[in-house]
Design an enzyme around this catalytic site. Structure first.
Site, PDB file in Angstrom:
ATOM      1  N   ASP A 151       0.816  -1.215   0.000  1.00 51.63           N
ATOM      2  CA  ASP A 151       0.000   0.000   0.000  1.00 51.63           C
ATOM      3  C   ASP A 151       0.851   1.267   0.000  1.00 51.63           C
ATOM      4  OD1 ASP A 151       1.012  -0.326   2.543  1.00 51.63           O
ATOM      5  OD2 ASP A 151      -0.909  -0.722   3.484  1.00 51.63           O
ATOM      6  N   ASN A 157      -6.766  -2.621  14.340  1.00 51.32           N
ATOM      7  CA  ASN A 157      -8.173  -2.976  14.104  1.00 51.32           C
ATOM      8  C   ASN A 157      -8.300  -4.199  13.185  1.00 51.32           C
ATOM      9  OD1 ASN A 157      -7.500  -2.008  11.597  1.00 51.32           O
ATOM     10  ND2 ASN A 157      -8.845  -0.212  11.663  1.00 51.32           N
ATOM     11  N   HIS A 185      -6.637  -4.649  10.273  1.00 49.45           N
ATOM     12  CA  HIS A 185      -6.450  -4.440   8.831  1.00 49.45           C
ATOM     13  C   HIS A 185      -5.169  -5.106   8.339  1.00 49.45           C
ATOM     14  CE1 HIS A 185      -4.435  -0.260   9.634  1.00 49.45           C
ATOM     15  NE2 HIS A 185      -3.488  -1.097   9.287  1.00 49.45           N
ATOM     16  N   GLU A 227      -9.328  -1.921   5.485  1.00 48.22           N
ATOM     17  CA  GLU A 227      -9.922  -1.569   6.768  1.00 48.22           C
ATOM     18  C   GLU A 227     -11.168  -2.411   7.043  1.00 48.22           C
ATOM     19  OE1 GLU A 227      -8.232   0.134   8.724  1.00 48.22           O
ATOM     20  OE2 GLU A 227      -8.180   2.273   8.302  1.00 48.22           O
TER      21      GLU A 227
HETATM   22  C1  GLP Z   1      -0.037   0.344   8.526  1.00 51.28           C
HETATM   23  C2  GLP Z   1       0.186  -0.522   7.296  1.00 51.28           C
HETATM   24  C3  GLP Z   1      -0.049  -1.992   7.575  1.00 51.28           C
HETATM   25  C4  GLP Z   1       0.618  -2.381   8.886  1.00 51.28           C
HETATM   26  C5  GLP Z   1       0.031  -1.578  10.003  1.00 51.28           C
HETATM   27  C6  GLP Z   1       0.540  -1.965  11.376  1.00 51.28           C
HETATM   28  O1  GLP Z   1      -1.329   0.774   8.685  1.00 51.28           O
HETATM   29  N1  GLP Z   1      -0.646  -0.130   6.192  1.00 51.28           N
HETATM   30  O2  GLP Z   1       0.443  -2.760   6.500  1.00 51.28           O
HETATM   31  O3  GLP Z   1       0.449  -3.768   9.123  1.00 51.28           O
HETATM   32  O4  GLP Z   1       0.375  -0.224   9.745  1.00 51.28           O
HETATM   33  O5  GLP Z   1       1.664  -1.246  11.739  1.00 51.28           O
HETATM   34  P1  GLP Z   1       2.602  -1.549  12.944  1.00 51.28           P
HETATM   35  O6  GLP Z   1       3.475  -2.669  12.512  1.00 51.28           O
HETATM   36  O7  GLP Z   1       3.375  -0.278  13.109  1.00 51.28           O
HETATM   37  O8  GLP Z   1       1.767  -1.883  14.113  1.00 51.28           O
END
Ligand code: GLP
Length: 241
Positions: A67, A136, A138, A143
């Protein structure tokens, strides 16, 4: 789902990097799906170590990122483009032309999404997709919602995601409200998936991902239907599984 429970963040990073290393050793022209967020940073550090020891080359690897924020310049330090360069790509021998990240400045977003799907298809599909998980549930930026979105698409980010990701930005207002993300089918079409999670704050969502009902309200739950998912957790994130 194959579950690997390890002691801490260092160990999960090491394990995930080892799986990516083996994939590239086995198939040097692998197509790898990369993720952003804080969780994969250790995995990337470990991959760089492996690369520096001359144990692996990314010369023939193609990459597709999950993304990118929408409306953000790739040079912006909060773009996922910048993240990938600074945490991995600048330190390994992957070719620039083999790196694919959605263009957050695309004027015709629909076209950008279609082209991203086409490029993945033309590359032969994703061999190994690395995933983190949002608080959440995702994956990528899929989402929680009423129906799974299959393909790469423009996403309206949820308030809790904007808040969670604001820790990287100067202020909450600076966080983009939209993103371009691979869809659930794009992710599920990967031949192999690794999901990594660390820390207490992910424990409940990991339990629901593994044991809960499969629902677009918890996008990661769809991974229960994939044949080759390895979930790598530390003691804290894995305490309920
Ligand atoms: C972002 C990314 C996700 C990732 C998420 C969790 O929103 N789009 O791909 O898994 O963050 O991030 P973290 O690893 O910092 O908890």
């Amino acid at each position: 789902m194959n579950i690997i429970k390890l002691r801490n963040y260092r160990e999960i990073s090491f394990e995930a990097a080892k799986i990516i290393r083996d994939q590239v050793l086995l198939k040097p022209q692998s197509v790898i799906g990369f993720a952003t967020g804080s969780t994969p940073i250790g995995t990337y550090e470990e991959l760089i170590n492996i690369f520096n020891k001359d144990l692996i080359t990314f010369e023939n690897v193609k990459s597709f990122n999950l993304d990118e924020y929408y409306g953000i310049n790739p040079m912006n330090k909060n773009s996922y483009n910048y993240f990938m360069k600074n945490n991995l790509f600048n330190y390994i021998d992957i070719k620039e032309e083999n790196i694919n990240i959605p263009n957050g400045l695309a004027e015709d977003v629909e076209k950008e999404c279609e082209e991203y799907e086409r490029k993945i298809h033309e590359a032969g599909g994703i061999d190994l997709q690395l995933l983190g998980i949002g608080r959440n549930g995702h994956i990528g930026f899929n989402e929680p919602c009423e129906e799974f979105k299959a393909h790469t698409h423009l996403v309206e980010l949820k308030d809790d995601t904007i808040k969670a990701n604001s820790r990287f930005f100067d202020s909450l207002e600076d966080v983009p409200t939209k993103a371009i993300s691979m869809g659930v089918k794009t992710i599920m079409s990967a031949r192999k998936i690794i999901l990594i999670a660390s820390g207490e704050e992910k424990a409940e969502i990991i339990r629901e991902t593994v044991y809960g009902s499969i629902t677009p309200n918890l996008p990661a739950s769809i991974l229960q239907l994939h044949d080759d998912v390895t979930l790598i957790v530390d003691e804290e994130s894995g305490k309920y599984i």
